[in-house]
Motif scaffolding. Structure first.
Motif, PDB file in Angstrom:
ATOM      1  N   TYR A  83       5.657 -22.116 -20.293  1.00 42.02           N
ATOM      2  CA  TYR A  83       4.425 -22.530 -20.100  1.00 42.02           C
ATOM      3  C   TYR A  83       3.998 -23.850 -20.354  1.00 42.02           C
ATOM      4  O   TYR A  83       4.178 -24.191 -21.494  1.00 42.02           O
ATOM      5  N   SER A  84       3.524 -24.512 -19.255  1.00 44.10           N
ATOM      6  CA  SER A  84       2.847 -25.723 -19.686  1.00 44.10           C
ATOM      7  C   SER A  84       1.616 -25.741 -18.757  1.00 44.10           C
ATOM      8  O   SER A  84       1.742 -25.403 -17.630  1.00 44.10           O
ATOM      9  N   SER A  85       0.834 -26.896 -19.020  1.00 43.33           N
ATOM     10  CA  SER A  85      -0.117 -27.617 -18.039  1.00 43.33           C
ATOM     11  C   SER A  85      -0.380 -29.081 -18.277  1.00 43.33           C
ATOM     12  O   SER A  85      -0.368 -29.308 -19.489  1.00 43.33           O
ATOM     13  N   PRO A  86      -0.705 -29.566 -17.443  1.00 40.27           N
ATOM     14  CA  PRO A  86      -1.157 -31.026 -17.561  1.00 40.27           C
ATOM     15  C   PRO A  86      -2.452 -31.240 -18.499  1.00 40.27           C
ATOM     16  O   PRO A  86      -2.734 -32.281 -19.110  1.00 40.27           O
ATOM     17  N   ARG A  87      -3.052 -30.094 -18.453  1.00 42.36           N
ATOM     18  CA  ARG A  87      -4.348 -30.054 -19.643  1.00 42.36           C
ATOM     19  C   ARG A  87      -3.851 -30.008 -20.900  1.00 42.36           C
ATOM     20  O   ARG A  87      -4.876 -30.227 -21.941  1.00 42.36           O
ATOM     21  N   ALA A  91       1.665 -29.081 -26.005  1.00 41.19           N
ATOM     22  CA  ALA A  91       2.116 -27.968 -25.511  1.00 41.19           C
ATOM     23  C   ALA A  91       2.790 -27.094 -26.567  1.00 41.19           C
ATOM     24  O   ALA A  91       2.785 -25.854 -26.730  1.00 41.19           O
ATOM     25  N   ARG A 148      -4.109 -14.983 -19.316  1.00 42.02           N
ATOM     26  CA  ARG A 148      -3.542 -16.341 -18.629  1.00 42.02           C
ATOM     27  C   ARG A 148      -1.922 -16.155 -18.414  1.00 42.02           C
ATOM     28  O   ARG A 148      -1.316 -16.706 -17.564  1.00 42.02           O
ATOM     29  N   TRP A 152      -0.169 -16.513 -14.840  1.00 44.79           N
ATOM     30  CA  TRP A 152       0.972 -17.506 -14.719  1.00 44.79           C
ATOM     31  C   TRP A 152       2.330 -17.033 -14.230  1.00 44.79           C
ATOM     32  O   TRP A 152       2.898 -17.411 -13.159  1.00 44.79           O
ATOM     33  N   GLU A 156       4.329 -17.808 -10.927  1.00 43.38           N
ATOM     34  CA  GLU A 156       5.813 -18.275 -10.943  1.00 43.38           C
ATOM     35  C   GLU A 156       6.535 -17.281 -10.160  1.00 43.38           C
ATOM     36  O   GLU A 156       7.918 -17.610 -10.206  1.00 43.38           O
TER      37      GLU A 156
END
Length: 379
Positions: A83-87, A91, A148, A152, A156
């Motif tokens: 899992y990753s997010s630009p926010r 991470a 979440r 996610w 995906e």
């Protein structure tokens, strides 16, 4: 024309398709789809295959079988690894925190297939954790992270089922925002006096925390380039080496009582490659939640126990009790919403009295006098 229907429940649907096969007989099969609309599209695909003379239901692929058999524990491991997010500012740290919280989920439901977990199982988990003494805030966080993870994984393509957490009532934490710990004025004074005499290298950090309300990461990430002692201004640009919690820098005026402390500390501060204001004795950045003698300082100053974050609460609480403005406090603390800052509003003794006094519907003195005369005339 084929049709779809639910053989499960409203909270845990099992969508089936009914269609006429090549042999003219009606067939009924599970679609493995999570919504009615997706099930209808599935039927359309089946009928499209039949129109071309193919078998209506294709053989399940290995990927389909893998989706159907995946357990909650297996999904959690994939989520924590990928899992990753630009926010996310960090991470790795986020995944570590989520993993620590999600063990409440995987420890109870990890053996279950993801497709079999529904509202009832999650509601039972919620109630069991609350009964075991886990706080409402922690249980709510477990469900939030689980939600979440499901969303996610669905995005995906790892699972096809809908998010069951959305159907579960979350614990209410209303009214708990006021439950925070801070030092009384005499305790804060004793802490600074004790640290000045017994912990001179920690004294400037305690003083800065009490006079500015900065978070621990913001203190440890503060550079001398961020401190304009001539103008009396600190610029909070980072938490440790990342952006601050709000994602934006903010300016904090330096209290006149803090200025001479920082000026003296600038000459005595250990040298560090990053020009840190509060490095370790060897010039390294301090680590998250390390004590660095804080508990000893509290005990030596005869203060009741608090965490280091309690110094931030102490600043905010006494700011409001001294007549400070809630919107000003929001800016000083770097809260993205004033709703977060409002937990301190009840500490302002005249806060609501001053605000309600702004409301006037008539001229007070003249109208009261007129009313008194009229009332006297009716007797």
């Amino acid at each position: 024309m084929g049709s779809v229907f639910n053989r499960g429940t409203r909270h845990k649907p099992l969508w089936y398709a009914k269609y006429r096969d090549l042999d003219g007989r009606w067939k009924m099969v599970p679609t493995r789809q999570s919504t009615k609309e997706q099930a209808r599209k599935y039927v359309e695909q089946v009928e499209s295959r039949l129109a071309r003379g193919n078998v209506g239901i294709p053989e399940p692929t290995p990927e389909d079988v893998k989706r159907d058999r995946m357990t909650v524990d297996e999904l959690a491991k994939i989520f924590l690894a990928d899992y990753s997010s630009p926010r996310l500012k960090d991470a790795a740290r986020y995944r570590k925190a989520v993993g620590f919280t999600l063990h409440h989920l995987t420890g109870s439901l990890g053996y279950m297939r993801v497709a079999d977990v529904g509202r009832l199982e999650l509601a039972r988990l919620r109630d069991e954790k609350l009964a075991a003494g886990l706080s409402k805030a922690t249980v709510k966080l477990v469900l939030a992270y689980a939600s979440r993870m499901w969303n996610w994984a669905r995005a995906e393509g790892l699972i096809m089922v809908s998010n069951p957490v959305a159907l579960v009532d979350k614990p209410s934490v209303a009214g708990q925002a006021m439950d925070f710990n801070f030092l009384a004025l005499d305790e804060a004074d004793r802490l600074l006096s004790y640290a000045c005499a017994s912990q001179p290298t920690e004294y400037p950090a305690y003083a800065t925390a009490l006079y500015t309300g900065l978070r621990m990461g913001e203190l440890w990430g503060l550079r001398w380039a961020d401190c304009d002692l001539d103008r009396g201004l600190l610029t909070v640009r980072r938490s440790y080496r990342m952006a601050p919690k709000s994602g934006k820098p903010r300016a904090v005026p330096i209290n006149p009582a803090l200025l001479p402390i920082l000026r003296q500390w600038r000459n005595a501060c250990p040298v560090s490659d990053e020009a840190l204001v509060f490095p370790t004795a060897r010039g390294y950045m301090r680590q998250k939640d390390r004590d660095y003698g804080f508990k000893d300082a509290l005990a030596g100053a005869e203060c009741h126990p608090i965490g280091f974050h309690g110094l931030r609460h102490t600043f905010a609480s006494h700011f409001m009790m001294s007549g400070g403005n809630i919107l000003t406090l929001q800016k000083l603390l770097g809260h993205s919403s004033v709703a977060v800052t409002m937990k301190y509003a009840h500490l302002a003794p005249d806060f609501m009295r001053d605000e309600i006094g702004r409301l006037r519907f008539q001229r007070p003195s003249a109208m009261v006098a007129d009313l008194a005369e009229r009332m006297a005339g009716t007797r």
